[in-house]
Design a protein around this motif. Structure first.
Motif, PDB file in Angstrom:
ATOM      1  N   ASP A  56       1.418  19.715  11.348  1.00  0.00           N
ATOM      2  CA  ASP A  56       0.517  19.320  10.267  1.00  0.00           C
ATOM      3  C   ASP A  56       1.249  19.157   8.934  1.00  0.00           C
ATOM      4  OD1 ASP A  56      -1.930  18.547   9.199  1.00  0.00           O
ATOM      5  OD2 ASP A  56      -2.536  20.596   8.723  1.00  0.00           O
ATOM      6  N   MET A  57       2.435  18.566   9.006  1.00  0.00           N
ATOM      7  CA  MET A  57       3.190  18.327   7.780  1.00  0.00           C
ATOM      8  C   MET A  57       4.287  17.302   8.026  1.00  0.00           C
ATOM      9  SD  MET A  57       5.262  21.977   7.660  1.00  0.00           S
ATOM     10  CE  MET A  57       5.885  21.706   6.038  1.00  0.00           C
ATOM     11  N   GLY A  58       4.875  16.842   6.947  1.00  0.00           N
ATOM     12  CA  GLY A  58       5.987  15.923   7.021  1.00  0.00           C
ATOM     13  C   GLY A  58       7.277  16.614   6.650  1.00  0.00           C
ATOM     14  N   ASN A  59       8.364  15.876   6.721  1.00  0.00           N
ATOM     15  CA  ASN A  59       9.656  16.352   6.253  1.00  0.00           C
ATOM     16  C   ASN A  59      10.215  15.246   5.370  1.00  0.00           C
ATOM     17  OD1 ASN A  59      11.802  18.280   6.219  1.00  0.00           O
ATOM     18  ND2 ASN A  59      13.009  16.790   7.380  1.00  0.00           N
ATOM     19  N   GLY A  60      10.501  15.564   4.121  1.00  0.00           N
ATOM     20  CA  GLY A  60      10.939  14.552   3.177  1.00  0.00           C
ATOM     21  C   GLY A  60       9.791  14.048   2.323  1.00  0.00           C
ATOM     22  N   THR A  61       8.577  14.412   2.665  1.00  0.00           N
ATOM     23  CA  THR A  61       7.384  14.116   1.873  1.00  0.00           C
ATOM     24  C   THR A  61       6.287  15.106   2.285  1.00  0.00           C
ATOM     25  OG1 THR A  61       5.736  12.461   1.234  1.00  0.00           O
ATOM     26  CG2 THR A  61       6.516  12.376   3.503  1.00  0.00           C
ATOM     27  N   THR A  62       5.439  15.428   1.343  1.00  0.00           N
ATOM     28  CA  THR A  62       4.326  16.346   1.625  1.00  0.00           C
ATOM     29  C   THR A  62       2.978  15.645   1.519  1.00  0.00           C
ATOM     30  OG1 THR A  62       4.202  17.015  -0.713  1.00  0.00           O
ATOM     31  CG2 THR A  62       5.621  18.330   0.739  1.00  0.00           C
ATOM     32  N   TRP A  63       2.988  14.352   1.245  1.00  0.00           N
ATOM     33  CA  TRP A  63       1.746  13.644   0.910  1.00  0.00           C
ATOM     34  C   TRP A  63       0.688  13.736   2.003  1.00  0.00           C
ATOM     35  CZ3 TRP A  63      -1.357   9.138   1.476  1.00  0.00           C
ATOM     36  CH2 TRP A  63      -2.107   8.814   0.349  1.00  0.00           C
ATOM     37  N   TRP A  64       1.079  13.682   3.268  1.00  0.00           N
ATOM     38  CA  TRP A  64       0.118  13.695   4.373  1.00  0.00           C
ATOM     39  C   TRP A  64      -0.203  15.104   4.868  1.00  0.00           C
ATOM     40  CZ3 TRP A  64      -2.379   9.366   5.031  1.00  0.00           C
ATOM     41  CH2 TRP A  64      -1.752   8.153   4.759  1.00  0.00           C
ATOM     42  N   ASN A  65       0.442  16.127   4.342  1.00  0.00           N
ATOM     43  CA  ASN A  65       0.261  17.487   4.845  1.00  0.00           C
ATOM     44  C   ASN A  65      -1.198  17.949   4.783  1.00  0.00           C
ATOM     45  OD1 ASN A  65       3.028  17.382   4.944  1.00  0.00           O
ATOM     46  ND2 ASN A  65       3.371  19.210   3.703  1.00  0.00           N
ATOM     47  N   ASP A  66      -1.553  18.797   5.720  1.00  0.00           N
ATOM     48  CA  ASP A  66      -2.852  19.481   5.770  1.00  0.00           C
ATOM     49  C   ASP A  66      -4.010  18.493   5.922  1.00  0.00           C
ATOM     50  OD1 ASP A  66      -4.687  21.491   5.882  1.00  0.00           O
ATOM     51  OD2 ASP A  66      -4.363  22.219   3.847  1.00  0.00           O
ATOM     52  N   ARG A  67      -4.048  17.838   7.061  1.00  0.00           N
ATOM     53  CA  ARG A  67      -5.052  16.799   7.315  1.00  0.00           C
ATOM     54  C   ARG A  67      -6.472  17.338   7.384  1.00  0.00           C
ATOM     55  NH1 ARG A  67      -3.038  17.440  12.791  1.00  0.00           N
ATOM     56  NH2 ARG A  67      -4.775  17.791  14.182  1.00  0.00           N
ATOM     57  N   HIS A  68      -6.641  18.653   7.518  1.00  0.00           N
ATOM     58  CA  HIS A  68      -7.990  19.220   7.592  1.00  0.00           C
ATOM     59  C   HIS A  68      -8.554  19.582   6.217  1.00  0.00           C
ATOM     60  CE1 HIS A  68      -7.892  19.314  11.914  1.00  0.00           C
ATOM     61  NE2 HIS A  68      -6.716  19.891  11.871  1.00  0.00           N
TER      62      HIS A  68
END
Length: 177
Positions: free
Chosen positions: A132-144
């Motif tokens: 539930d996260m990216g590496n190199g960016t946090t923009w999409w993290n925590d989809r819930h």
């Protein structure tokens, strides 16, 4: 992109290209409508409050972008036309209304360099569903997270409004029947 020739071509051959829409699973991705859905009962059901994905069928849907041959496009043309009439060859029309690149919001200036450098892959990825996260960016993290999903939608809308101030900031969702 893999060859998708096995996906639903029997239905395509029988019915032609159809515009598709699907409510986004709120339990999977917490994106919600900004404006209430019309003609939706009950109004607080997940289908009525969730966002919607739309699919507009282009030519040669069984092939990836760079594998669409002229023969395939002729055999399986797009259903886009000037005056949609509901026939299998004329189901929708679109107008260009601008472009917002998600990479700008995500913080990726050059995707190819972000993903790989001279020595190989950088280890960056936009999002991994398992963690539930990216590496190199946090923009999409925590989809819930409803608040983070709302923030992402707001960022897209704000960037669009900045680029195209002459256009409305909000429009109602097209119906999804």
């Amino acid at each position: 992109m893999p060859d998708m020739s096995y996906v639903g071509m029997e239905d395509y051959d029988e019915y032609g290209p159809a515009v598709g829409c699907q409510a986004v699973e709120i339990l999977e991705f917490n994106y919600r409508r900004r404006m209430p859905a019309t003609n939706c009962i009950p109004a607080d059901s997940p289908e009525c409050i969730s966002g919607t994905w739309y699919s507009l069928p282009g030519a040669c849907p069984s092939k990836s972008l760079y594998k669409k041959t002229d023969e395939c496009k002729q055999e399986y043309p797009s259903a886009q036309c000037d005056s949609p009439d509901g026939t299998s060859s004329c189901t929708y029309n679109t107008r260009y209304a601008g472009l917002v690149e998600l990479d700008e919001l995500v913080g990726i200036k050059d995707y190819e360099k972000w993903w790989a450098n001279k020595t190989g892959p950088t280890g960056n990825f936009e999002y991994n569903r398992t963690i539930d996260m990216g590496n190199g960016t946090t923009w999409w993290n925590d989809r819930h997270s409803e608040s983070l999903c709302d923030s992402r939608i707001e960022q897209v809308i704000d960037l669009f409004a900045k680029r195209y101030p002459q256009l409305p900031k909000d429009l109602p969702d097209p119906p999804c029947l």
